[in-house]
Design a protein around this motif. Structure first.
Motif, short mmCIF file in Angstrom:
data_model
loop_
_atom_site.label_atom_id
_atom_site.label_comp_id
_atom_site.label_asym_id
_atom_site.label_seq_id
_atom_site.Cartn_x
_atom_site.Cartn_y
_atom_site.Cartn_z
N LEU A 30 16.13 61.08 47.54
CA LEU A 30 15.33 60.15 48.32
C LEU A 30 14.74 60.79 49.57
CD1 LEU A 30 17.36 56.82 48.10
CD2 LEU A 30 15.18 57.38 47.00
N HIS A 31 15.41 61.78 50.13
CA HIS A 31 14.87 62.47 51.30
C HIS A 31 13.62 63.27 50.97
CE1 HIS A 31 17.60 61.52 54.55
NE2 HIS A 31 18.61 61.59 53.68
N GLU A 32 13.42 63.60 49.72
CA GLU A 32 12.24 64.35 49.29
C GLU A 32 11.08 63.43 48.93
OE1 GLU A 32 12.20 67.65 49.50
OE2 GLU A 32 14.27 67.55 50.22
N THR A 33 11.28 62.13 48.96
CA THR A 33 10.23 61.15 48.64
C THR A 33 9.75 60.49 49.93
OG1 THR A 33 11.78 59.32 48.38
CG2 THR A 33 11.39 60.69 46.43
N PRO A 34 8.73 59.64 49.85
CA PRO A 34 8.27 58.92 51.04
C PRO A 34 9.16 57.73 51.42
CG PRO A 34 6.58 58.88 49.30
CD PRO A 34 7.78 59.55 48.75
N PHE A 35 10.30 57.57 50.78
CA PHE A 35 11.17 56.42 51.04
C PHE A 35 11.65 56.34 52.49
CE2 PHE A 35 15.33 54.25 50.89
CZ PHE A 35 14.90 53.02 50.42
N PRO A 36 12.11 57.44 53.13
CA PRO A 36 12.54 57.32 54.53
C PRO A 36 11.42 56.83 55.47
CG PRO A 36 13.34 59.37 53.62
CD PRO A 36 12.41 58.77 52.61
#
Length: 84
Positions: A30-36
Motif C-alpha cells: 500500500l505504501h507503493e500506491t497512491p493510497f496514503p
C-alpha cells in the motif's frame, strides 16, 4: 507467587505472528500506491481504522490461516498418495 502457565510465557500466538507478517506485506504494497495520499487528502482515519480491523479479521480467519500456514512456516503439505 503463582507459576506462569505456558500460554502466559509465549507472548504472541502462532496466528498472531502470521497476521503480523501478512499485515506487513500488505502495508508495504500500500505504501507503493497512491493510497496514503488518498487517506491524507480525505482525512480518512476512521476508514483506515475500519480497513485495519477488517484486514485483521480476514487474515486471522481459519480458511486464510489454513491456506497460508505452509507458506509462512516453510512447510509444504504431503499431497502424495501412498499406494498399497
Amino acid at each position: 507467587m503463582r507459576a506462569q502457565t505456558t500460554q502466559e510465557s509465549h507472548g504472541f500466538s502462532r496466528v498472531e505472528c502470521q497476521i503480523y507478517i501478512l499485515h506487513g506485506f500488505i502495508l508495504k504494497y500500500l505504501h507503493e500506491t497512491p493510497f496514503p495520499d488518498f487517506i491524507m487528502d480525505v482525512h480518512g482515519y476512521p476508514l483506515l481504522f475500519a480497513l485495519s480491523v477488517a484486514m485483521m479479521l480476514i487474515l486471522g480467519s481459519k480458511p486464510v490461516v489454513r491456506l497460508l500456514r505452509p507458506l509462512l512456516e516453510w512447510r509444504w503439505p504431503n499431497w502424495r498418495q501412498t499406494t498399497t
